[in-house]
Design an enzyme around this catalytic site. Sequence first.
Site, PDB file in Angstrom:
ATOM      1  N   GLY A 355      15.293 -17.508 -10.317  1.00 48.48           N
ATOM      2  CA  GLY A 355      15.266 -17.946  -8.929  1.00 48.48           C
ATOM      3  C   GLY A 355      13.869 -18.332  -8.536  1.00 48.48           C
ATOM      4  N   LYS A 374      13.273  -7.102 -12.671  1.00 47.52           N
ATOM      5  CA  LYS A 374      12.984  -8.279 -11.854  1.00 47.52           C
ATOM      6  C   LYS A 374      11.476  -8.495 -11.836  1.00 47.52           C
ATOM      7  CE  LYS A 374      13.624  -9.865  -7.055  1.00 47.52           C
ATOM      8  NZ  LYS A 374      14.220  -9.478  -5.753  1.00 47.52           N
ATOM      9  N   ASP A 470      19.527 -12.336   3.775  1.00 43.19           N
ATOM     10  CA  ASP A 470      19.785 -13.365   2.757  1.00 43.19           C
ATOM     11  C   ASP A 470      21.081 -13.077   2.006  1.00 43.19           C
ATOM     12  OD1 ASP A 470      19.236 -15.741   1.483  1.00 43.19           O
ATOM     13  OD2 ASP A 470      17.949 -14.851  -0.034  1.00 43.19           O
TER      14      ASP A 470
END
Length: 645
Positions: A355, A374, A470
């Site tokens: 992303g 991540k 989000d």
Amino acid sequence: MADFNMKIKARRSSTSLHMSSWIFGMVLIVLKLMAKQVAAQSGDWNNTLLRKYCRSYNAMNEVFYLRNLNSTLSSLRRQLSNPQVYYANAQSMSNDEFVYSFAMCREYLSTSKCLACFDSAVNETKACWIADGGNMIYDDCSLRYENFGQIFGDTKVILDNDATPTAVCGNELSSQPPTIFNKILQELLSDIQVATPKTANFYVASTRNVSNNNSTVYAIAQCVKNTSQSICQSCLNTAYNNLRGCLPSKDGRAIDFFCFMRYSDTSFFHSNQTTNIIPFLSQGSPREYGMIGGLSSAVGLFLLVLVLLLWYRQQKKSKTVREDESGLQGTRGYSYQELRLATRNFGEECIVGKGGFGEVFKASIDDDNVVAVKRLHVGFGRAKFEFDNEVKLIRNVQHRNLVRLLGWCMEGAELLLVFEYMAHGSLNNFLWGEKKGTLNWEKRFNIILGVARGLAHLHSEFHVKIIHRDIKSDNILLDDDFQPKIADFGLARFQPEDQTHVSTKLAGTLGYMAPDYATNGHLSEKVDTYSFGVVCLEIISGRRCTDENFSGPDTPHLLEHAWQLYEKGMHLELIDDTIRKEEHNEANVMKAIEIALMCTQSKATLRPTMSEVVSLLLSRQSMGLGQLVKPTFMDSRRVFYRSAN
């Protein structure tokens, strides 16, 4: 060590003499508030108190402990006041006095009787005074609160001996022939033991006819909702074995920490409140589960002991693990070298997601424990802010529908977060990616319900209100059982209780962004509600809201297309054509579409809360929505904003 324990016990049991009168008055005020809502019980409501337990130690700081306890009990009651809400949990933390609590009503109750049972349980807590924990279990509800414990997975485990499974057997024997009565009941209990963990709400009510005299036996099973399917199954295995010891008594209850099971030859719920358990029994014989119940119980006990040993080992190890100076306690701090090796030097073969923030890697650490790592791009201007934000917001949040943060690493320019690994990856892969067409309607509905529950927890069940900002299909991950978990809290924000909204710069993805937020920057929990509505339409239709190639009748945009179909009464034209007609109930699909459209109303005040959404999804009754207002349709170009405060 013995002297140390004696000192601790002495300290816990002692009270400050110079404050005793003031504390006594404070306690009376709090207990009066707690008992205020106790409802008068009608004469035909037989709600038996099965267990009342108070811990033997007192809270260290009585004033703050009682204040926190009262706060959680008030929160539980507010949650249970919503129609079709039968489970609530809350926690309150101030001045190092923690209170964790949950309440659970049986789902055959009306809201008023659920509250009456809860109020009775609260009234019973007066007997515990300032004890640092209590447990009240009735036929119709359960209440538990503690000021200590340890989180395992999505469930808070109390490390004490009061959670011992118990069978409460009736004093009268059944008038049925024992061999027939025992056989019918064991089959019924075995079936609900298997079915309950597979249901969306961890609750089953079922009946079975006794053929020799046309009588009926009744049974229910229920698990704590924010636990896992495996823990629910293990608990019910134990409850089933304990309850068999009651036969041939005409009624019996099995009490365990994570579950409750009851049977009777007299009706205690209405005939229209039963659960169709046949779909949940098709994957295996329930009789086989009954035969191995004892073995499952023993295995479950062994696994619990093993988990406790591993936890103790981890606690010892964690003392040597550094923690960041900025206050990121509560999660493990990994070294960069440890995570680099676990991800094979952050190799391409380990990447499971990408992303604008960076990449997500599959990694094996701590004796082959599979996790997701991540890695935030330092060149991304808000990377440090989002790293701190994500850790600080979700390190204490525990819910079955929220991705769990396991640890972090911040060394030099490297910013790394470690999460539980989701085997099935992102929801979008199943809607329009390479796995499109593999989700049937039942899985899709459970995903919709799970996301709603996760957001309801963030908005109203946690001790502070968290707005995700989000919510989109890319940020919904699926575990082995296709249970959804909300991920990526980098843009999340707190909302103070005394404010209706927070003014911020834009952050999120257009297409999922509420028009009131996009135009004036007013952020409230209803922003997440709008995004949920859009995701719900994506799940139903199998199409991305920002897909410019969408071939609707008059518009390329999903929300406008869904609204046009709604105006024409053609709801079902929206459903993904990969779902076979015989797989879904038309009324259920139409209700889900209408809930989604209600969530995407232009005015925030017209949108329901996420707790109300959960109630609507679980309700077996018609919607009764009234007239929906045509929403504002925004240009949903793929624009992503990350420059947020």
